[in-house]
Design a protein around this motif. Structure first.
Motif, PDB file in Angstrom:
ATOM      1  N   ILE A  67       0.849  -1.249   0.030  1.00  0.00           N
ATOM      2  CA  ILE A  67       0.100   0.192  -0.076  1.00  0.00           C
ATOM      3  C   ILE A  67       0.920   1.330  -0.089  1.00  0.00           C
ATOM      4  N   TYR A  68       1.888   1.366   0.867  1.00  0.00           N
ATOM      5  CA  TYR A  68       2.588   2.777   0.916  1.00  0.00           C
ATOM      6  C   TYR A  68       3.490   3.102  -0.103  1.00  0.00           C
ATOM      7  N   PRO A  69       4.280   1.993  -0.644  1.00  0.00           N
ATOM      8  CA  PRO A  69       4.918   2.244  -1.684  1.00  0.00           C
ATOM      9  C   PRO A  69       4.052   2.550  -3.237  1.00  0.00           C
ATOM     10  N   THR A  70       3.196   1.911  -3.016  1.00  0.00           N
ATOM     11  CA  THR A  70       2.160   2.097  -4.277  1.00  0.00           C
ATOM     12  C   THR A  70       1.821   3.558  -4.447  1.00  0.00           C
ATOM     13  N   ILE A  71       1.131   4.056  -3.345  1.00  0.00           N
ATOM     14  CA  ILE A  71       0.428   5.274  -3.361  1.00  0.00           C
ATOM     15  C   ILE A  71       1.765   6.059  -3.498  1.00  0.00           C
ATOM     16  N   CYS A  72       2.611   6.167  -2.875  1.00  0.00           N
ATOM     17  CA  CYS A  72       3.688   7.006  -3.016  1.00  0.00           C
ATOM     18  C   CYS A  72       4.162   7.216  -4.485  1.00  0.00           C
ATOM     19  N   SER A  73       4.348   5.825  -5.431  1.00  0.00           N
ATOM     20  CA  SER A  73       4.718   5.750  -6.699  1.00  0.00           C
ATOM     21  C   SER A  73       3.530   6.413  -7.598  1.00  0.00           C
ATOM     22  N   VAL A  74       2.381   6.373  -7.339  1.00  0.00           N
ATOM     23  CA  VAL A  74       1.330   6.783  -8.128  1.00  0.00           C
ATOM     24  C   VAL A  74       1.073   8.434  -8.080  1.00  0.00           C
ATOM     25  N   ALA A  75       1.345   8.815  -6.785  1.00  0.00           N
ATOM     26  CA  ALA A  75       1.705  10.412  -6.832  1.00  0.00           C
ATOM     27  C   ALA A  75       2.727  10.935  -7.473  1.00  0.00           C
ATOM     28  N   LEU A  76       3.990  10.271  -7.329  1.00  0.00           N
ATOM     29  CA  LEU A  76       5.268  10.617  -8.024  1.00  0.00           C
ATOM     30  C   LEU A  76       5.227  10.427  -9.312  1.00  0.00           C
ATOM     31  N   SER A  77       4.685   9.405 -10.112  1.00  0.00           N
ATOM     32  CA  SER A  77       4.768   9.261 -11.359  1.00  0.00           C
ATOM     33  C   SER A  77       3.651  10.267 -12.161  1.00  0.00           C
ATOM     34  N   GLY A  78       2.861  10.737 -11.473  1.00  0.00           N
ATOM     35  CA  GLY A  78       2.079  11.659 -12.172  1.00  0.00           C
ATOM     36  C   GLY A  78       2.495  13.313 -12.181  1.00  0.00           C
ATOM     37  N   LEU A  79       3.658  13.442 -11.340  1.00  0.00           N
ATOM     38  CA  LEU A  79       4.290  14.811 -11.216  1.00  0.00           C
ATOM     39  C   LEU A  79       5.372  14.979 -12.057  1.00  0.00           C
ATOM     40  N   ALA A  80       5.578  16.219 -12.403  1.00  0.00           N
ATOM     41  CA  ALA A  80       6.716  16.584 -12.950  1.00  0.00           C
ATOM     42  C   ALA A  80       8.032  16.206 -12.180  1.00  0.00           C
ATOM     43  N   ARG A  81       9.056  15.658 -12.946  1.00  0.00           N
ATOM     44  CA  ARG A  81      10.310  15.364 -12.192  1.00  0.00           C
ATOM     45  C   ARG A  81      10.695  16.434 -11.072  1.00  0.00           C
ATOM     46  N   SER A  82      10.626  17.591 -11.724  1.00  0.00           N
ATOM     47  CA  SER A  82      11.384  18.703 -10.817  1.00  0.00           C
ATOM     48  C   SER A  82      10.516  19.019  -9.552  1.00  0.00           C
ATOM     49  N   ARG A  83       9.373  18.447  -9.552  1.00  0.00           N
ATOM     50  CA  ARG A  83       8.543  18.744  -8.194  1.00  0.00           C
ATOM     51  C   ARG A  83       8.569  17.592  -7.347  1.00  0.00           C
ATOM     52  N   GLN A  84       9.039  16.491  -7.872  1.00  0.00           N
ATOM     53  CA  GLN A  84       8.775  15.387  -6.977  1.00  0.00           C
ATOM     54  C   GLN A  84       9.638  15.172  -5.594  1.00  0.00           C
ATOM     55  N   ALA A  85      10.641  15.874  -5.664  1.00  0.00           N
ATOM     56  CA  ALA A  85      11.218  15.796  -4.272  1.00  0.00           C
ATOM     57  C   ALA A  85      10.626  16.564  -3.314  1.00  0.00           C
ATOM     58  N   GLY A  86      10.066  17.870  -3.926  1.00  0.00           N
ATOM     59  CA  GLY A  86       8.942  18.399  -2.775  1.00  0.00           C
ATOM     60  C   GLY A  86       7.829  17.843  -2.092  1.00  0.00           C
ATOM     61  N   LEU A  87       7.329  16.904  -3.078  1.00  0.00           N
ATOM     62  CA  LEU A  87       6.320  16.055  -2.686  1.00  0.00           C
ATOM     63  C   LEU A  87       6.725  14.886  -1.711  1.00  0.00           C
ATOM     64  N   MET A  88       8.148  14.412  -2.096  1.00  0.00           N
ATOM     65  CA  MET A  88       8.547  13.367  -1.151  1.00  0.00           C
ATOM     66  C   MET A  88       8.727  13.989   0.426  1.00  0.00           C
ATOM     67  N   GLY A  89       9.132  15.333   0.340  1.00  0.00           N
ATOM     68  CA  GLY A  89       9.487  15.788   1.796  1.00  0.00           C
ATOM     69  C   GLY A  89       8.190  16.069   2.455  1.00  0.00           C
ATOM     70  N   LEU A  90       7.149  16.171   1.748  1.00  0.00           N
ATOM     71  CA  LEU A  90       5.572  16.124   2.483  1.00  0.00           C
ATOM     72  C   LEU A  90       5.321  14.806   2.935  1.00  0.00           C
ATOM     73  N   ILE A  91       5.664  13.945   2.176  1.00  0.00           N
ATOM     74  CA  ILE A  91       5.221  12.348   2.360  1.00  0.00           C
ATOM     75  C   ILE A  91       5.905  11.944   3.685  1.00  0.00           C
ATOM     76  N   VAL A  92       7.459  12.343   3.544  1.00  0.00           N
ATOM     77  CA  VAL A  92       8.002  11.972   4.784  1.00  0.00           C
ATOM     78  C   VAL A  92       7.673  12.594   6.121  1.00  0.00           C
ATOM     79  N   ILE A  93       7.244  13.829   5.950  1.00  0.00           N
ATOM     80  CA  ILE A  93       6.686  14.537   7.197  1.00  0.00           C
ATOM     81  C   ILE A  93       5.318  14.072   7.702  1.00  0.00           C
ATOM     82  N   PHE A  94       4.375  13.545   6.744  1.00  0.00           N
ATOM     83  CA  PHE A  94       3.095  13.095   7.058  1.00  0.00           C
ATOM     84  C   PHE A  94       3.260  11.758   7.561  1.00  0.00           C
ATOM     85  N   SER A  95       4.197  10.832   7.028  1.00  0.00           N
ATOM     86  CA  SER A  95       4.372   9.923   7.545  1.00  0.00           C
ATOM     87  C   SER A  95       5.041   9.682   8.698  1.00  0.00           C
TER      88      SER A  95
END
Length: 405
Positions: free
Chosen positions: A326-354
């Motif tokens: 569940i966890y890696p797949t939801i992360c993957s879906v969110a990141l794969s639909g986002l521009a590569r330049s914005r993926q690190a910012g989203l991952m930062g939010l994911i780590v904080i909420f996790s």
């Protein structure tokens, strides 16, 4: 080159996982050999978790400009030096500093690792599969770390010999850093559009897709950490198992998560992620309903070995197999639909909420253990499971809309 990069990503991530998961062992050894008090030992968790949040908040939008590969080289080299220094520790403060460095490194490495997957994946389904494989190796690392630390602790006759485990880890980190030096990674798409700044993270946090993803991940980590942190207590107080066996049996849960993440990869490529995850959520709920009633009325006599443990001790931890994807797949879906330049910012939010989800999950389960009979406690996972099941189709619709735009 793609396969080599994936392997090195997975190994570096797994090594950090070993250290992140070693807090319990280090607390035990610090109390025994550094004259640390239990309140002092509890600070190690804060050193680790607060550092992860700090790294995510401060570095997430800076990492693309610095470079994912360069970040991972710096992280693994820094961890090699930190582990080498820790192997000569003579005071508790050295352990505190080690976990501060570990938390900062893990926060930065998780952002760089997940963002780098976007550079290596061929399509969204491949992204989900690669993410599941890397997270599977991460969980294998956690399992290996339990036995690695256990081996050195068991052989410790001097009070300091167990610190030799950090020399082994230092060598492993150094080898991964050298492997990255010899492994290219094409980051042009990520670096070209990198803007940086907390404003970028705030803008991402307001997107409907991001809100749904962060909510689902928060609920997932609440379940995984709540169960993982309190499963030894459940084994001991509800199933009446000895303390040592109660801890050892948690390796089934960790191993089940590793198996689930590795096994999910081919399923994603064949069926797509939404049917697989809905099946996983349903499977977890069924297993909870089947396994927990077996914990009622367990014979209070203490089991002397694994063969005498009740069925619930083996059956309930198997929820990890179906929780795992569940966890890696939801992360993957969110990141794969986002521009590569914005993926690190989203991952930062994911780590904080996790991190917030893990903390709250452990707190909720602790309160339930305090106020309810133990065999009822883990039924609480059914509520966040239902909410995750309701959120998954929303995420899928948002993904389809973004792909069509």
């Amino acid at each position: 080159m793609r396969v080599r990069a994936i392997v090195v990503l997975a190994l570096g991530y797994a090594l950090l996982g070993i250290l992140m998961n070693s807090v319990g062992v280090v607390i035990l050894q610090a109390i025994r050999h550094f004259d640390a008090t239990k309140p002092m030992g509890s600070t190690l968790e804060a050193c680790k978790d607060l550092s992860v949040v700090a790294a995510s908040f401060l570095l997430a939008t800076r990492i693309p400009a610095f470079g994912y590969r360069r970040t991972l080289i710096v992280v693994t080299a820094a961890m090699a030096l930190a582990c080498l220094a820790a192997s000569f520790a003579e005071a508790f403060v050295a352990m505190q500093l080690l976990f501060v460095v570990t938390g900062l490194s893990f926060g930065a490495a998780k952002i760089a690792t997940y963002a780098a997957i976007g550079l290596l994946a061929r399509d969204p389904d491949d992204h989900a599969a690669v993410t599941a494989q890397i997270e599977g190796v991460f969980m294998i690392g956690l399992l290996a770390g339990v036995w690695l630390f256990g081996l050195f602790v068991a052989r410790d006759t001097t009070g300091g010999a167990w610190l030799g485990v950090y020399r082994v880890l230092a060598l492993a980190f150094a080898l991964v850093a050298l492997a990255w030096l010899a492994t290219p990674l094409d980051e042009r798409g990520a670096v070209a559009g990198a803007t940086g700044g907390w404003r970028e993270m705030a803008a991402l946090a307001t997107l409907p897709m991001t809100i749904a993803v962060l909510g689902a991940l928060f609920l997932y980590v609440l379940i995984e950490q709540g169960v993982g942190s309190w499963l030894p207590t459940f084994n001991n107080e509800v199933l009446h198992l000895p303390a040592a066996m109660s801890v050892e049996l948690t390796s089934i849960y960790v191993g089940a998560i590793a198996v689930g993440r590795l096994a999910a990869a081919p399923l994603f490529r064949r069926f797509g992620w939404l049917p697989v995850l809905l099946g996983c959520v349903t499977g977890v709920a069924l297993l909870v309903v089947v396994a927990l009633p077996l914990a009622r009325g367990v014979d209070a006599r203490v089991a002397r070995g694994w063969s005498e443990a009740p069925l619930a001790a083996f059956l309930f931890p198997l929820i990890g197999v179906m929780l795992a994807p569940i966890y890696p797949t939801i992360c993957s879906v969110a990141l794969s639909g986002l521009a590569r330049s914005r993926q690190a910012g989203l991952m930062g939010l994911i780590v904080i909420f996790s991190a917030l989800g893990g903390t709250l999950g452990s707190l909720i389960v602790s309160l339930m253990f305090q106020h309810l009979p133990g065999h009822y406690v883990f039924y609480i996972v059914l509520l966040p499971l239902a909410l995750i099941a309701a959120t998954l189709p929303v995420i899928r619709r948002r993904q389809a809309q973004e792909m069509a735009a």
